[in-house]
Design a protein around this motif. Sequence first.
Motif, PDB file in Angstrom:
ATOM      1  N   VAL A  31       0.849  -1.202   0.000  1.00 49.85           N
ATOM      2  CA  VAL A  31       0.000   0.000   0.000  1.00 49.85           C
ATOM      3  C   VAL A  31       0.879   1.244   0.000  1.00 49.85           C
ATOM      4  O   VAL A  31       0.620   2.222  -0.722  1.00 49.85           O
TER       5      VAL A  31
ATOM      6  N   GLY B  54       2.090   2.076  -3.298  1.00 51.35           N
ATOM      7  CA  GLY B  54       1.065   2.344  -4.296  1.00 51.35           C
ATOM      8  C   GLY B  54       0.695   1.155  -5.133  1.00 51.35           C
ATOM      9  O   GLY B  54       0.031   1.290  -6.168  1.00 51.35           O
TER      10      GLY B  54
ATOM     11  N   GLN C  76      -0.996  -1.568  -3.917  1.00 54.01           N
ATOM     12  CA  GLN C  76      -2.214  -2.179  -3.391  1.00 54.01           C
ATOM     13  C   GLN C  76      -3.131  -1.064  -2.917  1.00 54.01           C
ATOM     14  O   GLN C  76      -2.680  -0.094  -2.296  1.00 54.01           O
ATOM     15  N   ALA C  77      -4.422  -1.174  -3.203  1.00 61.33           N
ATOM     16  CA  ALA C  77      -5.354  -0.065  -2.968  1.00 61.33           C
ATOM     17  C   ALA C  77      -5.788   0.044  -1.514  1.00 61.33           C
ATOM     18  O   ALA C  77      -6.100   1.163  -1.051  1.00 61.33           O
ATOM     19  N   ARG C  78      -5.799  -1.055  -0.757  1.00 66.34           N
ATOM     20  CA  ARG C  78      -6.397  -0.977   0.572  1.00 66.34           C
ATOM     21  C   ARG C  78      -5.937  -2.170   1.418  1.00 66.34           C
ATOM     22  O   ARG C  78      -5.609  -3.224   0.909  1.00 66.34           O
TER      23      ARG C  78
ATOM     24  N   SER D  39      -5.248   3.138   3.477  1.00 64.53           N
ATOM     25  CA  SER D  39      -5.614   3.446   2.084  1.00 64.53           C
ATOM     26  C   SER D  39      -4.871   4.694   1.625  1.00 64.53           C
ATOM     27  O   SER D  39      -4.608   5.608   2.418  1.00 64.53           O
TER      28      SER D  39
END
Length: 605
Positions: free
Chosen positions: A102, A105, A107-109, A131
């Motif tokens: 995350v 950048g 992985q979104a969440r 996030s």
Amino acid sequence: MSAQPEGPTTAAEAAPPAPRPEILTESGRTPEQPPKAVHGAAFLAAPQPMLLVDRDGLVVGANAAAYALLRGEHAQPLLGQVAAELLDLSSDPRTWDAYREVLRGRQARLGRTRRIKHAAGHSVWVRITVSPVPDADLVLLSLSDVTAHRELQARLRHLQMHDPVTRLPNRALFFERLAAALEAGTYEITGATGRVGLCYLDLDGFKAVNDTLGHHVGDRLLAAVAERLTACAGRVRHSAGAPLVARLGGDEFALLVEDSTGTEQVTELAQSVLRALQEPFDLSGQRLSVSASIGVVERQVTGTTTTGLMQAADTTLYWAKADGKARWTLFEPERNAHRMTRQALSSELRPAIERGEFALEYQPLVQLDDGGLRGVEALVRWRHRQFGLLTPNRFIGIAEEDGSIVQLGRWVLRTACAQARRWQLEHPGVPPVFVSVNVAVRQVWDSDLVSDVARILAETELAPELLQLELTESAVMGSAGRPLQALQALSDMGVRIAIDDFGTGYSNLAYLSRLPVSVLKLDGAFVRGFQGIEAGAAPADPADAMIVEALVQLAHRLGLTVTAECVETAEQAERLRRIGCDTGQGWWYSRPVAPERISRLLADG
């Protein structure tokens, strides 16, 4: 730092200042407004604790709620701290890897629940949501206090995972712990043994307590037993803690020893349990005594499965009960292999008959006065695809237990009769030999043996007098009802009836005058007492000779012929001939052989 908020200046307001929300820019200055991607006022005043983290994982912003949770009245800063350490996101590799994805950048969440220390000193459970912040090179960590929910879950789980009668862990929790122990044991952990032990027990005679005294007394007994088991487990000195004591259901309990130090440790635990349960129980004035049977298994974790371990424990508990109860029994691979072989043979018997895996061998029955071939006994063999050639002692008992002896018996009878008829046709110049076939008691009860014999004789065109049926002495003696009617019908048909292994059962000759029996086959134990006079042979037992001679004389007076089994020497054959025995059977004459060998004997005259 941002400007301190204006407030009252009275003495009552002289308490320590409230936690200060902070946001840093990339340059390190503290602006009055947060980065443009975050609405500053909403972030700072939000009731939910929130942290802003840069791509390196350092805290660059924290609101008042985050300070209240993580710092309280203390002055330690949050800015510049490593967020993963504050919130325990680096303790397990999977969470740490996902968190870094995350930050980068990729992985979104990410959502995780963690137990952290509140600024006030107590522990709280928080749900952490990670996030990216839109249009900013930052990541937002939002924290929700889920302590009440977790505690409710824990209470519900405790109720779900514990037995209400004994308050012990129940079957579900036991198997959860067992699976975890087996999984953990496969890793090389310093100080761990990589072994597991299990005592699986049930109470002997517990059903009688329930049936006679009622379930309320039975429940109190189970609770008292649980207390003693827990005490036994508590006395085990072990680095992994006390063994887990669980009630698996009914009167079944288990003691799981994680990281066991060996067989001795687990068997000592089993012995202590037996001693503890020997003491009577005083249940509200009701004095009860019980015992337990315990199956003990101890093994290396590597290669062990939950199913395999429990099967071994269940098998060993069965052995303990079969060996007399009120004892513990240790799992033995050799004993289990024999049991598993029986199970395998039992499951394969019927299909093997249909696949034609059985064959017959024939052992000659020789006339003692002239040495001529008088008949043959048909002996079934199983050409097993895994275990090789199996003799009847390996599978006949199993066939009798599961009822497949009826189907197998028909096949043996038909094959033997057809072969006897074939010899008769191939050698018309010599007297025909009879064929003797063993019949199990279950064949008499579970099938129409008379109809089967009549049909097979008709199909093979074999004369009834060339068929002899052998039944054990215990099956024939005392026969009444259907068995006696069947024997009489077969005798009336012309079929010879022989009593096999005579002398091992009732040996009541009075029955013989009332039964349609024509042949006695003396058990080999009598014949083995007829030792020869060769060098090194033990002297003959005079008692055996007297018993055999008396049996032969009585049998002849009743009109019966006598066959001696297990004749292995010339001296035995001669002595049996002198006392009047009619025929002999044994390795002195021939081992069981294929039908072609019998054909050659007939051809040689």
